[in-house]
Design a protein around this motif. Sequence first.
Motif, PDB file in Angstrom:
ATOM      1  N   UNK A  18      -0.305  -5.655   8.375  1.00  0.00           N
ATOM      2  CA  UNK A  18      -0.884  -4.764   7.363  1.00  0.00           C
ATOM      3  C   UNK A  18      -0.853  -5.447   6.003  1.00  0.00           C
ATOM      4  N   UNK A  19      -2.036  -5.737   5.474  1.00  0.00           N
ATOM      5  CA  UNK A  19      -2.135  -6.371   4.165  1.00  0.00           C
ATOM      6  C   UNK A  19      -2.481  -5.368   3.075  1.00  0.00           C
ATOM      7  N   UNK A  20      -2.846  -4.157   3.446  1.00  0.00           N
ATOM      8  CA  UNK A  20      -3.191  -3.100   2.496  1.00  0.00           C
ATOM      9  C   UNK A  20      -2.256  -1.917   2.743  1.00  0.00           C
ATOM     10  N   UNK A  21      -1.753  -1.344   1.684  1.00  0.00           N
ATOM     11  CA  UNK A  21      -0.907  -0.153   1.790  1.00  0.00           C
ATOM     12  C   UNK A  21      -1.484   0.953   0.919  1.00  0.00           C
ATOM     13  N   UNK A  22      -1.563   2.158   1.472  1.00  0.00           N
ATOM     14  CA  UNK A  22      -2.080   3.310   0.746  1.00  0.00           C
ATOM     15  C   UNK A  22      -1.512   4.579   1.366  1.00  0.00           C
ATOM     16  N   UNK A  23      -1.887   5.729   0.808  1.00  0.00           N
ATOM     17  CA  UNK A  23      -1.474   7.003   1.392  1.00  0.00           C
ATOM     18  C   UNK A  23      -2.318   7.265   2.638  1.00  0.00           C
ATOM     19  N   UNK A  24      -1.843   8.148   3.487  1.00  0.00           N
ATOM     20  CA  UNK A  24      -2.535   8.368   4.763  1.00  0.00           C
ATOM     21  C   UNK A  24      -3.381   9.632   4.785  1.00  0.00           C
ATOM     22  N   UNK A  25      -2.852  10.723   4.222  1.00  0.00           N
ATOM     23  CA  UNK A  25      -3.569  11.995   4.305  1.00  0.00           C
ATOM     24  C   UNK A  25      -3.381  12.772   3.006  1.00  0.00           C
ATOM     25  N   UNK A  26      -4.495  13.127   2.363  1.00  0.00           N
ATOM     26  CA  UNK A  26      -4.459  13.790   1.065  1.00  0.00           C
ATOM     27  C   UNK A  26      -5.282  15.065   1.143  1.00  0.00           C
ATOM     28  N   UNK A  27      -4.717  16.142   0.608  1.00  0.00           N
ATOM     29  CA  UNK A  27      -5.424  17.425   0.560  1.00  0.00           C
ATOM     30  C   UNK A  27      -6.095  17.570  -0.805  1.00  0.00           C
ATOM     31  N   UNK A  28      -7.392  17.874  -0.779  1.00  0.00           N
ATOM     32  CA  UNK A  28      -8.174  17.944  -2.012  1.00  0.00           C
ATOM     33  C   UNK A  28      -9.007  19.222  -2.013  1.00  0.00           C
ATOM     34  N   UNK A  33     -12.046  15.930  -8.190  1.00  0.00           N
ATOM     35  CA  UNK A  33     -11.882  14.481  -8.043  1.00  0.00           C
ATOM     36  C   UNK A  33     -10.484  14.123  -7.553  1.00  0.00           C
ATOM     37  N   UNK A  34     -10.354  12.935  -6.959  1.00  0.00           N
ATOM     38  CA  UNK A  34      -9.065  12.435  -6.521  1.00  0.00           C
ATOM     39  C   UNK A  34      -9.107  10.905  -6.573  1.00  0.00           C
ATOM     40  N   UNK A  35      -7.970  10.299  -6.947  1.00  0.00           N
ATOM     41  CA  UNK A  35      -7.865   8.843  -7.034  1.00  0.00           C
ATOM     42  C   UNK A  35      -6.860   8.354  -6.003  1.00  0.00           C
ATOM     43  N   UNK A  36      -7.242   7.317  -5.266  1.00  0.00           N
ATOM     44  CA  UNK A  36      -6.400   6.752  -4.211  1.00  0.00           C
ATOM     45  C   UNK A  36      -6.061   5.313  -4.566  1.00  0.00           C
ATOM     46  N   UNK A  37      -4.758   4.948  -4.588  1.00  0.00           N
ATOM     47  CA  UNK A  37      -4.366   3.548  -4.845  1.00  0.00           C
ATOM     48  C   UNK A  37      -4.333   2.744  -3.546  1.00  0.00           C
ATOM     49  N   UNK A  38      -4.741   1.496  -3.649  1.00  0.00           N
ATOM     50  CA  UNK A  38      -4.716   0.599  -2.504  1.00  0.00           C
ATOM     51  C   UNK A  38      -4.007  -0.696  -2.910  1.00  0.00           C
ATOM     52  N   UNK A  39      -2.787  -0.900  -2.411  1.00  0.00           N
ATOM     53  CA  UNK A  39      -1.982  -2.065  -2.755  1.00  0.00           C
ATOM     54  C   UNK A  39      -2.314  -3.222  -1.815  1.00  0.00           C
ATOM     55  N   UNK A  40      -2.555  -4.404  -2.387  1.00  0.00           N
ATOM     56  CA  UNK A  40      -2.882  -5.570  -1.558  1.00  0.00           C
ATOM     57  C   UNK A  40      -1.948  -6.730  -1.884  1.00  0.00           C
ATOM     58  N   UNK A  41      -1.965  -7.746  -1.034  1.00  0.00           N
ATOM     59  CA  UNK A  41      -1.124  -8.915  -1.225  1.00  0.00           C
ATOM     60  C   UNK A  41      -1.660  -9.772  -2.368  1.00  0.00           C
ATOM     61  N   UNK A  42      -0.744 -10.489  -3.032  1.00  0.00           N
ATOM     62  CA  UNK A  42      -1.113 -11.283  -4.198  1.00  0.00           C
ATOM     63  C   UNK A  42      -2.141 -12.361  -3.868  1.00  0.00           C
ATOM     64  N   UNK A  43      -2.172 -12.847  -2.628  1.00  0.00           N
ATOM     65  CA  UNK A  43      -3.121 -13.896  -2.257  1.00  0.00           C
ATOM     66  C   UNK A  43      -4.566 -13.403  -2.258  1.00  0.00           C
ATOM     67  N   UNK A  44      -4.744 -12.061  -2.308  1.00  0.00           N
ATOM     68  CA  UNK A  44      -6.097 -11.504  -2.336  1.00  0.00           C
ATOM     69  C   UNK A  44      -6.518 -11.071  -3.742  1.00  0.00           C
TER      70      UNK A  44
END
Length: 350
Positions: A18-28, A33-44
């Motif tokens: 897993x190179x990307x980390x984020x939340x799995x399930x969000x209630x809206x 509007x809703x904002x979702x963060x997506x964490x990636x590895x420094x090499x990307x």
Amino acid sequence: MAVPLRILLILTLIPGIHSIKTVRQVSVKAGAPVTIPCLYEAKYRDNVKYLCKGYTWASCSYEIKTNTPQNSQIYSISDDKTQTIFTVTIKELADKNTYYWCIVEIDGGGDVGERFYLSGTTGPPSLYVDNQTVIGFIGENITINCHYTISGAMKWCKLNSNCVTGTSGSIDGTRITLNTSMKNVFSVTLSGLSPESSGWYYCVKGNFQMPVHLTVTEKPTGTVQTSTNNESDTTAVDEQRSSVDINSLIIPLSLLILVVIVALFVWFILKCKQAKADSPSSKSTEEAVTYSDVTFKTKKPAQTVETDVDVTYSSVTTAKQQSLRRSEAKDMDVTYAAMIHHKRNAEPSV
């Protein structure tokens, strides 16, 4: 470059894939509007990132990319290369339930990504916060309220870090306290904020997560009130301060009005007295008659006999004239009035 779903499923079984980390399930709430963060590895850090919509990666559709003009009315995307997090904002959830993918594009190889699920509701969401973006100050505390309408275990987590599952704990050196005294709300207090406290966090209740971004900065000079994320609490504090300000002004204003009334009353009395003093009638009373001289003289024999005594002269002296006379005759203290009475000579008898 898309990767078939069966290959993706095999890759997910490999540790560390897993190179990307984020939340799995969000209630809206639908339409919000809703904002979702997506964490990636420094090499990307310099790779293209994009949002893909669909249940499977193989069949998902590109919605927005970081290397294309952002003219979408529904989506926006931004890449923080310093924190190695890109965020996607769905401005208005069109479908009731939708799957999305946070994806990093790999040139000459398979793209990497992570799926999240948005659950749309017409009423209150299953889990939500008052504001997804909050600001705190170094050395101070901040409280974030996580509202929920479902049951399940609660947590407070930091993206790419650990979670606090009990009533207290620590994340990256920041003290965390969870309070469940309010109904359908668990509040999270972060104490002793530092620059390292900044980042993406998320509330957890049951199967749902709700991301919150915290920015910790130096407190501006002259700032009195500590910033909080709770807009309703801020509004209540403002209303309470306004009420206190109004109440504190009532007594001084009442005293000021009383002083003005008394001053006007005194001014009115003095004005009346001045008017009486300046009236002509008051001036005329100063010139009163104080002395009179009466002189009696006997009529000559040739005149017809009328009476033995007639009043022939009368003089009236005012107080001002008398004062003048007194000044001319300093040695005289008494003024005399003389009356001369003469009998007419008897006529000769025949």
